[in-house]
Scaffold this motif. Structure first.
Motif, PDB file in Angstrom:
ATOM      1  N   CYS A 106       0.991  -1.195  -0.049  1.00 54.17           N
ATOM      2  CA  CYS A 106       0.087   0.008  -0.010  1.00 54.17           C
ATOM      3  C   CYS A 106       0.956   1.400  -0.011  1.00 54.17           C
ATOM      4  O   CYS A 106       0.673   2.117  -0.901  1.00 54.17           O
ATOM      5  CB  CYS A 106      -0.766   0.066   1.258  1.00 54.17           C
ATOM      6  N   ARG A 125       3.871  -1.701  -7.271  1.00 54.03           N
ATOM      7  CA  ARG A 125       3.180  -0.545  -6.892  1.00 54.03           C
ATOM      8  C   ARG A 125       3.611  -0.349  -5.733  1.00 54.03           C
ATOM      9  O   ARG A 125       4.248  -1.133  -4.774  1.00 54.03           O
ATOM     10  CB  ARG A 125       1.553  -0.761  -6.708  1.00 54.03           C
ATOM     11  N   LYS A 128       0.071   9.528   0.797  1.00 51.89           N
ATOM     12  CA  LYS A 128      -1.191   8.607   0.925  1.00 51.89           C
ATOM     13  C   LYS A 128      -2.532   9.470   1.332  1.00 51.89           C
ATOM     14  O   LYS A 128      -2.127  10.367   2.479  1.00 51.89           O
ATOM     15  CB  LYS A 128      -0.763   7.602   2.105  1.00 51.89           C
ATOM     16  N   HIS A 140      -8.441  -3.161  -2.325  1.00 48.64           N
ATOM     17  CA  HIS A 140      -9.392  -2.187  -1.695  1.00 48.64           C
ATOM     18  C   HIS A 140     -10.923  -2.490  -1.721  1.00 48.64           C
ATOM     19  O   HIS A 140     -11.655  -1.893  -1.091  1.00 48.64           O
ATOM     20  CB  HIS A 140      -8.878  -0.781  -2.550  1.00 48.64           C
ATOM     21  N   GLU A 186      -2.482  -5.794  -3.128  1.00 48.12           N
ATOM     22  CA  GLU A 186      -1.444  -5.017  -2.177  1.00 48.12           C
ATOM     23  C   GLU A 186      -0.746  -6.255  -1.433  1.00 48.12           C
ATOM     24  O   GLU A 186      -1.099  -7.125  -0.726  1.00 48.12           O
ATOM     25  CB  GLU A 186      -2.095  -4.046  -1.131  1.00 48.12           C
ATOM     26  N   ASP A 217      -3.352   0.145   5.888  1.00 46.73           N
ATOM     27  CA  ASP A 217      -3.926  -1.047   5.014  1.00 46.73           C
ATOM     28  C   ASP A 217      -3.324  -2.404   5.460  1.00 46.73           C
ATOM     29  O   ASP A 217      -3.365  -3.334   4.689  1.00 46.73           O
ATOM     30  CB  ASP A 217      -4.027  -0.749   3.732  1.00 46.73           C
ATOM     31  N   GLN A 222      -5.552  -5.540   5.058  1.00 47.14           N
ATOM     32  CA  GLN A 222      -5.878  -6.143   3.672  1.00 47.14           C
ATOM     33  C   GLN A 222      -4.480  -6.730   2.875  1.00 47.14           C
ATOM     34  O   GLN A 222      -4.555  -7.129   1.794  1.00 47.14           O
ATOM     35  CB  GLN A 222      -6.858  -5.328   2.703  1.00 47.14           C
TER      36      GLN A 222
HETATM   37 MN    MN Z   1      -3.873   0.814   0.298  1.00 44.12          MN
END
Ligand code: MN
Ligand code: PEP
Length: 439
Positions: A104, A129, A134, A281, A307, A318, A321
């Motif tokens: 993330c 990524r 953020k 997400h 992620e 995050d 997740q």
């Molecule tokens: Mn994220």
């Protein structure tokens, strides 16, 4: 049909050499490191996207990846002018099964390098990524490492050969990202809601042809999403893709952001752009990732964004997740990548089926919530010595539902059947509560 963007994007997926420790042992890496942009047309005819060859899925036709610009032009998949009137452009096979993975947020040099190196061992991963700036809901949360993070992200690219992508929200971000050789940019959901911001970003990118991935806006507003694409097309950018990351919703849902699959499918129908599904997400947790990713693939997405963090539990954003690269590898190998459905009818059906699935999921959530409330009423009745069944009230409610339902085109038979069944289940639940009390 074909697009330049997709050809070009795949120049970043030349992965034969990724496992070389030096990371710069092949011509393709040398080119990448020498700063030749991913969209260099000289590469189009000469580069074979070896990442695709490694891809076990086997649904891609490598020859199509290196089609000429003339091929691309015939399809005009990215032209906003009249795009709605044309048959949807099918996303390039080159774009098919693009897997964008990474944390993330870029948090530290060690974190991004370790994550990138582990991801580079996974053949299906095509892009890294990492969030540098953020967007946070509340102040004082971790807002990203900024320029320092770009230094590390570039280092990760150089060490692994993976092309890199980050989020930009302001023209300053664009300038810095380009300064640090970031290969592609994404526009976040919170930015896409604001046409002023989108226009500023488009203006900042005028004259370049950087690949831009546009996330859906937070709200389920298809036109706002389409409008963002149009702003980039108008300044001359051609290599655009969508990222579907789900939509804010007020109803009960197992998802952090409701997928509303019909919206990205309609976007593809209208603009012909490739769609990458950001399952992280959408889900907001690790448990739903696998099934949601499979569903995205079944509904003909072009790729996935997931992620990944070398140590997800301590992630600064995050955490709940993100998954380890190891978990990603397991997840990817358990997914069924299908040959993409290209027919308009099938796409429409896929969208409608997705909508039905969403509705069914909402119905289940609602039923569960109704049973909970019913149980609370049962507790209350028990404490206050009220009988479980209050027939007069129920008869009135049912009659009202029949009238309301008929006005909505629902038959009295259906209303009676459904609500009788729900009522019966409620009575059983409340009776159980009474019995439990008496024990
Ligand atoms: Mn994220
Ligand atoms: C992200 O990708 O980390 C992010 C902030 O996404 P979104 O804009 O979809 O919330």
């Amino acid at each position: 049909m074909e697009s330049n963007m997709m050809n070009d994007m795949h120049l970043g997926t030349e992965r034969t050499d990724l496992l070389h420790p030096s990371g710069v042992s092949s011509e393709s890496d040398c080119r990448l490191l020498a700063g030749v942009p991913l969209h260099s047309t000289t590469c189009l005819s000469s580069c074979v996207p070896t990442g695709l060859q490694q891809n076990p899925v086997g649904v891609q036709d490598v020859k199509q990846v290196v089609s000429t610009p003339a091929d691309s032009n015939t399809a005009s998949p990215h032209s906003p002018v009249g795009a709605q009137d044309t048959e949807p452009a099918d996303s390039s096979p080159a774009f098919t099964n693009m897997i964008i993975a990474g944390p993330c947020s870029v948090e530290s040099e060690a974190q991004i390098l370790a994550t990138a190196q582990a991801l580079a061992q996974i053949p299906q991963v095509t892009m890294l990524r990492g969030g540098i700036w953020k967007p946070r809901t509340r102040p004082d949360a971790f807002e990203g490492r900024g320029e320092q993070g770009l230094v590390w992200l570039r280092e990760a690219k150089q060490e692994t050969g993976l092309p890199v992508i980050t989020e930009v929200a302001t023209p300053e971000h664009v300038e810095l990202a380009l300064k640090y050789d970031i290969d592609a940019l994404w526009i976040g959901a919170r930015t896409v809601v604001n046409p002023f911001s989108v226009q500023q970003l488009a203006d900042a990118l005028r004259g370049t042809d950087v690949p831009v991935f546009i996330k859906n806006p937070v709200a389920p507003d298809l036109n706002l999403w389409v409008g963002a694409f149009e702003r980039f097309y108008k300044v001359g950018l051609t290599r655009l893709a969508a990222i579907h990351r789900g939509f804010a919703h007020y109803k009960e849902s197992p998802y952090r952001n409701a997928p509303m699959w019909e919206i990205p499918i309609e976007l593809t129908r209208r603009l012909g752009v490739p769609v990458i599904t950001d399952v992280s997400h959408i889900c907001g947790n690790r448990e739903l990732l696998q099934s949601t990713a499979q569903k995205a693939l079944d509904l003909a997405t072009d790729g996935l964004m997931i992620e990944c963090h070398i140590n997800p539990d301590v992630a600064l954003t995050d955490a709940q997740q993100q998954i380890t690269p190891e978990a990603l590898m397991t997840m990817l190998s358990a997914l069924t990548f299908r040959a993409k459905q290209v027919g308009g009818v099938e796409r429409d059906l896929a969208g409608l089926r997705g909508e039905i699935d969403d509705i069914d999921s909402e119905l289940l959530q609602l039923l569960a919530r109704r049973m909970e409330v019913s149980a609370q009423i049962g507790e209350y009745k028990k404490q206050n010595n009220v009988t479980v069944v209050q027939m007069d009230r129920w008869k009135k409610i049912l009659a009202d539902h029949v009238v309301t339902g008929e006005a909505m085109g629902l038959s009295p038979l259906l209303i009676n059947k459904v609500f009788e069944a729900i009522h019966q289940a409620s009575i059983e639940r409340q009776s159980q509560i009474m019995e439990d009390d008496n024990e």
